[in-house]
Motif scaffolding. Sequence first.
Motif, mmCIF file in Angstrom:
data_model
loop_
_atom_site.group_PDB
_atom_site.id
_atom_site.type_symbol
_atom_site.label_atom_id
_atom_site.label_comp_id
_atom_site.label_asym_id
_atom_site.label_seq_id
_atom_site.Cartn_x
_atom_site.Cartn_y
_atom_site.Cartn_z
ATOM 1 N N SER A 52 0.879 -1.178 -0.193
ATOM 2 C CA SER A 52 -0.109 0.096 -0.030
ATOM 3 C C SER A 52 0.804 1.361 0.061
ATOM 4 C CB SER A 52 -0.923 0.002 1.213
ATOM 5 O OG SER A 52 -0.050 0.110 2.432
ATOM 6 N N LEU A 53 0.466 2.284 -0.537
ATOM 7 C CA LEU A 53 1.009 3.446 -1.029
ATOM 8 C C LEU A 53 0.677 4.383 0.252
ATOM 9 C CD1 LEU A 53 3.089 4.785 -2.742
ATOM 10 C CD2 LEU A 53 1.147 5.787 -3.940
ATOM 11 N N TYR A 54 1.502 5.286 0.738
ATOM 12 C CA TYR A 54 1.087 6.138 2.040
ATOM 13 C C TYR A 54 2.038 7.350 1.912
ATOM 14 C CZ TYR A 54 4.525 4.121 5.232
ATOM 15 O OH TYR A 54 5.830 3.884 5.901
ATOM 16 N N LYS A 55 1.520 8.523 2.481
ATOM 17 C CA LYS A 55 2.309 9.521 2.544
ATOM 18 C C LYS A 55 2.510 9.918 4.101
ATOM 19 C CE LYS A 55 0.482 12.197 -1.607
ATOM 20 N NZ LYS A 55 -0.263 13.208 -2.103
ATOM 21 N N THR A 56 3.574 10.681 4.251
ATOM 22 C CA THR A 56 4.170 11.156 5.563
ATOM 23 C C THR A 56 5.033 12.030 5.756
ATOM 24 O OG1 THR A 56 4.368 9.924 7.814
ATOM 25 C CG2 THR A 56 5.686 9.062 6.141
ATOM 26 N N GLU A 57 4.847 13.023 6.830
ATOM 27 C CA GLU A 57 6.070 13.800 6.987
ATOM 28 C C GLU A 57 7.017 12.901 7.928
ATOM 29 O OE1 GLU A 57 4.964 17.592 9.037
ATOM 30 O OE2 GLU A 57 2.974 17.018 8.312
ATOM 31 N N ALA A 58 8.254 13.126 7.844
ATOM 32 C CA ALA A 58 9.352 12.289 8.481
ATOM 33 C C ALA A 58 10.803 13.015 8.342
ATOM 34 C CB ALA A 58 9.364 10.883 7.683
ATOM 35 N N VAL A 59 11.482 12.498 9.751
ATOM 36 C CA VAL A 59 12.790 13.361 9.970
ATOM 37 C C VAL A 59 13.708 11.986 9.955
ATOM 38 C CG1 VAL A 59 14.364 14.072 11.693
ATOM 39 C CG2 VAL A 59 12.153 15.019 11.488
ATOM 40 N N VAL A 60 14.720 12.109 9.234
ATOM 41 C CA VAL A 60 15.622 10.842 9.211
ATOM 42 C C VAL A 60 16.506 10.720 10.497
ATOM 43 C CG1 VAL A 60 17.703 9.958 7.747
ATOM 44 C CG2 VAL A 60 15.883 11.251 6.508
ATOM 45 N N LEU A 61 16.565 9.627 11.048
ATOM 46 C CA LEU A 61 17.172 9.258 12.333
ATOM 47 C C LEU A 61 18.462 8.677 12.003
ATOM 48 C CD1 LEU A 61 14.121 7.965 14.563
ATOM 49 C CD2 LEU A 61 14.827 10.404 14.369
ATOM 50 N N LYS A 62 18.523 7.755 10.925
ATOM 51 C CA LYS A 62 19.790 7.060 10.851
ATOM 52 C C LYS A 62 19.495 6.511 9.460
ATOM 53 C CE LYS A 62 22.530 3.611 13.273
ATOM 54 N NZ LYS A 62 22.483 2.623 14.888
ATOM 55 N N HIS A 63 20.738 5.899 8.951
ATOM 56 C CA HIS A 63 20.873 5.276 7.628
ATOM 57 C C HIS A 63 21.987 4.332 7.467
ATOM 58 C CE1 HIS A 63 23.755 8.169 6.215
ATOM 59 N NE2 HIS A 63 23.206 9.290 6.508
ATOM 60 N N TYR A 64 21.693 3.491 6.690
ATOM 61 C CA TYR A 64 22.923 2.369 6.521
ATOM 62 C C TYR A 64 23.049 2.170 5.116
ATOM 63 C CZ TYR A 64 21.284 0.912 11.176
ATOM 64 O OH TYR A 64 20.570 0.631 12.464
ATOM 65 N N GLU A 65 24.403 1.897 4.526
ATOM 66 C CA GLU A 65 24.403 1.384 3.172
ATOM 67 C C GLU A 65 23.794 0.014 2.850
ATOM 68 O OE1 GLU A 65 28.241 1.923 2.169
ATOM 69 O OE2 GLU A 65 28.505 4.071 2.303
ATOM 70 N N LEU A 66 23.126 -0.106 1.581
ATOM 71 C CA LEU A 66 22.527 -1.374 1.276
ATOM 72 C C LEU A 66 23.025 -1.669 0.032
ATOM 73 C CD1 LEU A 66 20.523 -3.610 1.945
ATOM 74 C CD2 LEU A 66 18.863 -2.033 0.954
ATOM 75 N N LYS A 67 23.712 -2.607 -0.384
ATOM 76 C CA LYS A 67 24.172 -2.996 -1.900
ATOM 77 C C LYS A 67 25.174 -1.924 -2.299
ATOM 78 C CE LYS A 67 20.223 -6.015 -2.735
ATOM 79 N NZ LYS A 67 18.858 -6.371 -3.620
ATOM 80 N N GLU A 68 25.122 -1.555 -3.668
ATOM 81 C CA GLU A 68 26.063 -0.902 -4.163
ATOM 82 C C GLU A 68 25.773 0.426 -4.206
ATOM 83 O OE1 GLU A 68 27.223 -2.146 -7.882
ATOM 84 O OE2 GLU A 68 28.548 -3.878 -7.221
ATOM 85 N N ALA A 69 24.090 0.580 -4.312
ATOM 86 C CA ALA A 69 23.761 2.283 -4.529
ATOM 87 C C ALA A 69 22.230 2.427 -3.576
ATOM 88 C CB ALA A 69 23.292 2.398 -5.926
ATOM 89 N N ASP A 70 22.221 1.633 -2.773
ATOM 90 C CA ASP A 70 20.975 1.720 -1.913
ATOM 91 C C ASP A 70 21.227 2.198 -0.406
ATOM 92 O OD1 ASP A 70 20.118 0.798 -4.271
ATOM 93 O OD2 ASP A 70 19.581 -1.096 -3.570
ATOM 94 N N LYS A 71 20.185 2.506 0.227
ATOM 95 C CA LYS A 71 20.274 2.635 1.530
ATOM 96 C C LYS A 71 18.945 2.327 2.257
ATOM 97 C CE LYS A 71 23.266 6.864 2.057
ATOM 98 N NZ LYS A 71 23.502 8.493 2.502
ATOM 99 N N ILE A 72 19.216 1.886 3.626
ATOM 100 C CA ILE A 72 18.102 1.623 4.393
ATOM 101 C C ILE A 72 18.094 2.882 5.547
ATOM 102 C CG2 ILE A 72 17.128 0.343 6.420
ATOM 103 C CD1 ILE A 72 17.950 -2.358 5.371
ATOM 104 N N ILE A 73 16.897 3.377 5.635
ATOM 105 C CA ILE A 73 16.869 4.805 6.343
ATOM 106 C C ILE A 73 15.744 4.514 7.487
ATOM 107 C CG2 ILE A 73 17.549 6.340 4.531
ATOM 108 C CD1 ILE A 73 14.585 7.098 4.216
ATOM 109 N N ILE A 74 16.049 5.035 8.645
ATOM 110 C CA ILE A 74 15.134 5.000 9.575
ATOM 111 C C ILE A 74 14.590 6.241 9.747
ATOM 112 C CG2 ILE A 74 14.976 4.452 12.244
ATOM 113 C CD1 ILE A 74 17.338 2.639 12.012
ATOM 114 N N LEU A 75 13.231 6.261 9.944
ATOM 115 C CA LEU A 75 12.393 7.590 9.927
ATOM 116 C C LEU A 75 11.804 7.593 11.032
ATOM 117 C CD1 LEU A 75 11.179 7.518 6.154
ATOM 118 C CD2 LEU A 75 13.020 8.867 6.774
ATOM 119 N N TYR A 76 11.656 8.923 11.646
ATOM 120 C CA TYR A 76 10.578 9.004 12.536
ATOM 121 C C TYR A 76 9.270 9.794 11.826
ATOM 122 C CZ TYR A 76 8.127 8.886 17.110
ATOM 123 O OH TYR A 76 7.172 8.591 17.866
ATOM 124 N N THR A 77 8.194 9.162 11.588
ATOM 125 C CA THR A 77 7.079 9.975 10.972
ATOM 126 C C THR A 77 6.106 10.324 11.863
ATOM 127 O OG1 THR A 77 5.734 8.052 10.688
ATOM 128 C CG2 THR A 77 7.588 8.100 9.233
#
Length: 251
Positions: free
Chosen positions: A2-27
């Motif tokens: 499902s698609l959803y919209k939200t306001e969020a602040v980036v708390l943390k991020h990790y590198e994933l594979k060659e070009a991606d990131k996992i980001i932790i958001l507080y929404t």
Amino acid sequence: MSLYKTEAVVLKHYELKEADKIIILYTRQRGKVQAVANGVRKTKSRLAGSVELFTYSDFLLYQGKSLSTVSQAEIKNSFASLRDDLFKMAYSSYVVEVVNEFTVDQEKNEPLFALLLATLYMLDRGEELELATRFFELRLLNLLGYRPQLDVCVDCDLDLSKIDKVRFSSKLGGVVCSDCALEDQYSMRITKGTVATIERLLEIDYKKLDRLKVPKNIRQELAKVLPNYLQSIIEKKLKSLDFLRTLTTTS
């Protein structure tokens, strides 16, 4: 999905594979959310700026089975100064780490989101970095049900006015008298002025924070007592705290 919209602040991020990131958001709408941002490490990625640490954005996310995926993002405030200034970065890193450690995924807490955002704006303006952080710690504790007991000994209920030597027990969650302090060998001695300042920070409007005059000795006690209390609750060390303390003690 499902698609959803939200306001969020980036708390943390990790590198994933060659070009991606996992980001932790507080929404605002869903609390803490973990999301994959595909291709954001590529030079031409339109999403790269929106997944920088501290950035506040409107996100369009797809909800998967475990992680969300970032589809679109529009930056509302990049908070660039929080990454460019060493002191601002140290305090802001501590703030977002505390939010990350004190929250669980998908548990909405709009007042906490508002507190996080207000704190980042205060730090961004560079006014009273230390006091803004103490304000944040206490308001977070209050919102999450960990408000410290300040008017009486948390163990025996002796009124604060009758306690000569006040100590703060992170283990028990508030002020203790000399006798009850024996139950917590790590309790810290604090002045009644510090107790009064804690009470004031729990009540004051953040817009009036710059008017609050706090002596150096009270600031020092607050900087020891409050982070220690937070760490005792989550039962782990906050990684950003060592760097923050090193920076502030050598400045």
